[in-house]
Design a protein around this motif. Structure first.
Motif, PDB file in Angstrom:
ATOM      1  N   ASP A  47     114.497  86.695  23.704  1.00 32.68           N
ATOM      2  CA  ASP A  47     113.576  87.091  22.632  1.00 32.68           C
ATOM      3  C   ASP A  47     113.470  85.994  21.570  1.00 32.68           C
ATOM      4  O   ASP A  47     114.394  85.187  21.410  1.00 32.68           O
ATOM      5  N   ASP A  48     112.368  85.975  20.854  1.00 28.22           N
ATOM      6  CA  ASP A  48     112.188  85.086  19.697  1.00 28.22           C
ATOM      7  C   ASP A  48     112.446  83.625  20.040  1.00 28.22           C
ATOM      8  O   ASP A  48     113.006  82.877  19.226  1.00 28.22           O
ATOM      9  N   PHE A  49     112.058  83.224  21.240  1.00 27.35           N
ATOM     10  CA  PHE A  49     112.374  81.859  21.685  1.00 27.35           C
ATOM     11  C   PHE A  49     111.748  80.820  20.761  1.00 27.35           C
ATOM     12  O   PHE A  49     110.585  80.918  20.389  1.00 27.35           O
ATOM     13  N   GLY A  50     112.580  79.848  20.417  1.00 32.04           N
ATOM     14  CA  GLY A  50     112.095  78.761  19.589  1.00 32.04           C
ATOM     15  C   GLY A  50     112.560  78.852  18.145  1.00 32.04           C
ATOM     16  O   GLY A  50     112.384  77.913  17.385  1.00 32.04           O
ATOM     17  N   THR A  51     113.176  79.989  17.791  1.00 32.37           N
ATOM     18  CA  THR A  51     113.581  80.137  16.400  1.00 32.37           C
ATOM     19  C   THR A  51     115.069  79.882  16.177  1.00 32.37           C
ATOM     20  O   THR A  51     115.519  79.718  15.069  1.00 32.37           O
ATOM     21  N   GLY A  52     115.855  79.875  17.239  1.00 29.77           N
ATOM     22  CA  GLY A  52     117.302  79.673  17.082  1.00 29.77           C
ATOM     23  C   GLY A  52     117.679  78.226  17.283  1.00 29.77           C
ATOM     24  O   GLY A  52     116.903  77.329  16.994  1.00 29.77           O
ATOM     25  N   VAL A 107     112.486  86.733  31.696  1.00 34.68           N
ATOM     26  CA  VAL A 107     111.329  86.675  30.795  1.00 34.68           C
ATOM     27  C   VAL A 107     111.645  85.819  29.576  1.00 34.68           C
ATOM     28  O   VAL A 107     112.752  85.871  29.038  1.00 34.68           O
ATOM     29  N   LEU A 108     110.673  85.033  29.162  1.00 34.26           N
ATOM     30  CA  LEU A 108     110.797  84.271  27.927  1.00 34.26           C
ATOM     31  C   LEU A 108     109.761  84.794  26.940  1.00 34.26           C
ATOM     32  O   LEU A 108     108.577  84.830  27.244  1.00 34.26           O
ATOM     33  N   LYS A 109     110.222  85.203  25.770  1.00 35.76           N
ATOM     34  CA  LYS A 109     109.291  85.678  24.743  1.00 35.76           C
ATOM     35  C   LYS A 109     109.160  84.606  23.668  1.00 35.76           C
ATOM     36  O   LYS A 109     110.122  84.314  22.946  1.00 35.76           O
ATOM     37  N   ILE A 110     107.982  84.035  23.590  1.00 37.90           N
ATOM     38  CA  ILE A 110     107.755  82.978  22.598  1.00 37.90           C
ATOM     39  C   ILE A 110     107.561  83.622  21.236  1.00 37.90           C
ATOM     40  O   ILE A 110     106.739  84.527  21.069  1.00 37.90           O
ATOM     41  N   ASP A 111     108.320  83.170  20.270  1.00 33.10           N
ATOM     42  CA  ASP A 111     108.300  83.795  18.952  1.00 33.10           C
ATOM     43  C   ASP A 111     106.940  83.710  18.284  1.00 33.10           C
ATOM     44  O   ASP A 111     106.189  82.749  18.461  1.00 33.10           O
ATOM     45  N   LYS A 112     106.673  84.703  17.460  1.00 34.82           N
ATOM     46  CA  LYS A 112     105.359  84.784  16.821  1.00 34.82           C
ATOM     47  C   LYS A 112     105.084  83.658  15.837  1.00 34.82           C
ATOM     48  O   LYS A 112     103.926  83.370  15.553  1.00 34.82           O
ATOM     49  N   THR A 113     106.118  82.996  15.356  1.00 34.59           N
ATOM     50  CA  THR A 113     105.846  81.881  14.443  1.00 34.59           C
ATOM     51  C   THR A 113     105.067  80.763  15.151  1.00 34.59           C
ATOM     52  O   THR A 113     104.216  80.113  14.538  1.00 34.59           O
ATOM     53  N   PHE A 114     105.333  80.547  16.449  1.00 38.13           N
ATOM     54  CA  PHE A 114     104.562  79.545  17.197  1.00 38.13           C
ATOM     55  C   PHE A 114     103.156  80.049  17.481  1.00 38.13           C
ATOM     56  O   PHE A 114     102.179  79.325  17.325  1.00 38.13           O
ATOM     57  N   ILE A 115     103.109  81.316  17.921  1.00 37.28           N
ATOM     58  CA  ILE A 115     101.828  81.886  18.343  1.00 37.28           C
ATOM     59  C   ILE A 115     100.847  81.920  17.174  1.00 37.28           C
ATOM     60  O   ILE A 115      99.677  81.560  17.309  1.00 37.28           O
ATOM     61  N   GLN A 116     101.352  82.340  16.020  1.00 40.76           N
ATOM     62  CA  GLN A 116     100.458  82.516  14.886  1.00 40.76           C
ATOM     63  C   GLN A 116     100.033  81.203  14.244  1.00 40.76           C
ATOM     64  O   GLN A 116      99.100  81.178  13.455  1.00 40.76           O
ATOM     65  N   ALA A 117     100.722  80.123  14.610  1.00 36.13           N
ATOM     66  CA  ALA A 117     100.325  78.819  14.074  1.00 36.13           C
ATOM     67  C   ALA A 117      99.479  78.041  15.079  1.00 36.13           C
ATOM     68  O   ALA A 117      98.933  76.985  14.761  1.00 36.13           O
ATOM     69  N   LYS A 157     108.731  84.711  33.564  1.00 38.96           N
ATOM     70  CA  LYS A 157     107.449  85.183  33.056  1.00 38.96           C
ATOM     71  C   LYS A 157     107.430  84.910  31.557  1.00 38.96           C
ATOM     72  O   LYS A 157     108.481  84.944  30.899  1.00 38.96           O
ATOM     73  N   VAL A 158     106.249  84.644  31.028  1.00 41.33           N
ATOM     74  CA  VAL A 158     106.153  84.337  29.605  1.00 41.33           C
ATOM     75  C   VAL A 158     105.366  85.413  28.863  1.00 41.33           C
ATOM     76  O   VAL A 158     104.285  85.808  29.284  1.00 41.33           O
ATOM     77  N   VAL A 159     105.960  85.873  27.762  1.00 43.73           N
ATOM     78  CA  VAL A 159     105.292  86.835  26.887  1.00 43.73           C
ATOM     79  C   VAL A 159     105.051  86.163  25.539  1.00 43.73           C
ATOM     80  O   VAL A 159     105.965  85.571  24.975  1.00 43.73           O
ATOM     81  N   ALA A 160     103.820  86.243  25.047  1.00 41.35           N
ATOM     82  CA  ALA A 160     103.531  85.742  23.704  1.00 41.35           C
ATOM     83  C   ALA A 160     103.633  86.912  22.732  1.00 41.35           C
ATOM     84  O   ALA A 160     103.003  87.942  22.928  1.00 41.35           O
ATOM     85  N   GLU A 161     104.441  86.749  21.699  1.00 40.71           N
ATOM     86  CA  GLU A 161     104.631  87.800  20.696  1.00 40.71           C
ATOM     87  C   GLU A 161     103.746  87.557  19.483  1.00 40.71           C
ATOM     88  O   GLU A 161     103.518  86.414  19.103  1.00 40.71           O
ATOM     89  N   GLY A 162     103.294  88.625  18.875  1.00 41.29           N
ATOM     90  CA  GLY A 162     102.584  88.497  17.604  1.00 41.29           C
ATOM     91  C   GLY A 162     101.177  87.942  17.730  1.00 41.29           C
ATOM     92  O   GLY A 162     100.692  87.261  16.831  1.00 41.29           O
ATOM     93  N   VAL A 163     100.516  88.235  18.846  1.00 45.65           N
ATOM     94  CA  VAL A 163      99.141  87.760  19.029  1.00 45.65           C
ATOM     95  C   VAL A 163      98.198  88.625  18.195  1.00 45.65           C
ATOM     96  O   VAL A 163      98.116  89.833  18.384  1.00 45.65           O
ATOM     97  N   GLU A 164      97.509  87.992  17.268  1.00 46.48           N
ATOM     98  CA  GLU A 164      96.645  88.736  16.346  1.00 46.48           C
ATOM     99  C   GLU A 164      95.171  88.357  16.434  1.00 46.48           C
ATOM    100  O   GLU A 164      94.317  89.112  15.997  1.00 46.48           O
ATOM    101  N   THR A 165      94.888  87.165  16.939  1.00 46.73           N
ATOM    102  CA  THR A 165      93.485  86.716  16.929  1.00 46.73           C
ATOM    103  C   THR A 165      92.965  86.405  18.332  1.00 46.73           C
ATOM    104  O   THR A 165      93.746  86.140  19.259  1.00 46.73           O
TER     105      THR A 165
END
Ligand code: C2E
Ligand code: MG
Ligand code: MG
Ligand code: MG
Length: 292
Positions: A180-185, A199-209, A233-241
């Motif tokens: 979870d939250d990959f890329g933030t630790g 599964v790899l969940k890419i943190d929303k800070t990357f997605i939202q930027a 498998k890759v999950v993008a978290e925090g997809v808003e747009t």
């Protein structure tokens, strides 16, 4: 009106006490009561197939409806529960509740999907985690594949050996594991060598930027490639747009989780979505987003 009450909520009870320390003190005590009094509830946030919008799974997210304070965010109480160790009880509660929910949905004839559950690293230090999960699955006659554990990357750093051996046990049972939250630790990439995550969940800070800076878009695109190269498998978290969604689709991200498709919702609403089986981006005018 919870907000109105919220403004002076701590002063009402202890006018002389520092808000933060009062909060910590009572949070801890109230959490214990909350489990008994059934003040915790779970919401479910769908994860959809990037190509089709099909609901492939959902993440169970804990909510606390405090009798006096109203809704308390997990961002507030989870850290307190981790500090006191009470997070272990919460983990068991969530696993059991999710298994029970899956059983109920199955009884109703719904086509259920795997549910992911956030489990604290502290639970991994307890010998009983594997047997607790096994018992819950058995009690509700569920296959292990219906449960996915989400682990945050920072947790692997502190407890690496113990955590890895528990992960392997769960994995051999058939329980899926997501990072979870990959890329933030820290030392993210190194952790990928220690365990074969599903599964790899890419943190929303990357997605939202992504749609703001070229660097974030490049990092995200390459994280997807990296994960695929390692069979995850890759999950993008925090997809808003839409922009984020289109760009993730172009880069072959497997699944989308975010407000664009659905916020976390109560079980009854999720049930309705399961009946339909797929989602579209919200507030969209075009009908055929999944055809182009
Ligand atoms: P997480 O596991 O990374 O969960 C995803 C968080 O992102 C959730 O916040 C979700 O509501 C939020 N989110 C999803 N889509 C969007 C979006 O499009 N935009 C924005 N801005 N946010 C989005 P939530 O529910 O507040 O939970 C926060 C964190 O609390 C979770 O982060 C997780 O670390 C922890 N948590 C929640 N439930 C549990 C639980 O049952 N057990 C444990 N140990 N931790 C939990
Ligand atoms: Mg999570
Ligand atoms: Mg996350
Ligand atoms: Mg998190």
């Amino acid at each position: 009106h919870a907000k109105q009450k919220g403004k002076n909520r701590f002063q009402v009870y202890h006018p002389s006490m520092d808000i933060e320390s009062y909060k910590l003190f009572t949070l801890e005590q109230d959490m214990r009561k909350a489990l008994v009094n059934d003040e915790f509830i779970l919401e479910y946030q769908p994860r959809v197939d990037t190509k089709t919008g099909k609901i492939l799974s959902a993440e169970a997210l804990l909510r606390w409806s405090h009798p006096e304070w109203g809704r308390v965010s997990p961002l507030e109480f989870i850290p307190v529960a981790e500090e006191s160790g009470f997070i272990i009880n919460i983990g068991e509660y969530v696993i059991r509740k999710v298994c029970r929910q899956l059983f109920d949905w199955k009884e109703k004839g719904l086509s259920i999907v795997p549910i992911s559950v956030n489990i604290s690293p502290l639970s991994f230090l307890k010998n009983s985690l594997v047997s607790m999960i096994k018992e819950a699955l058995d009690e509700y006659h569920l296959e292990a594949e219906l449960i996915e554990i989400e682990l945050t990357e920072s947790s692997l750093i502190n407890y690496s050996e113990n955590v890895i051996s528990v992960l392997k046990e769960l994995g051999s049972m058939g329980v899926k594991i997501a990072l979870d939250d990959f890329g933030t630790g820290y030392s993210s990439i190194t952790q990928l060598k220690n365990y074969k995550f599903d599964v790899l969940k890419i943190d929303k800070t990357f997605i939202q930027a992504m749609d703001k800076t070229a660097e974030d878009a490049i990092i995200t695109a390459n994280l997807i490639q990296l994960a695929h190269g390692l069979n995850m498998k890759v999950v993008a978290e925090g997809v808003e747009t839409f922009e984020q969604f289109y760009s993730l689709r172009k880069n072959e991200c497997d699944q989308i989780q975010g407000y664009l498709f659905s916020k976390p919702i109560p079980p009854s609403s999720f049930e309705q979505k399961l009946l339909i089986g797929s989602l579209k981006p919200q507030n969209i005018k075009e009908d055929n987003v999944f055809k182009g």
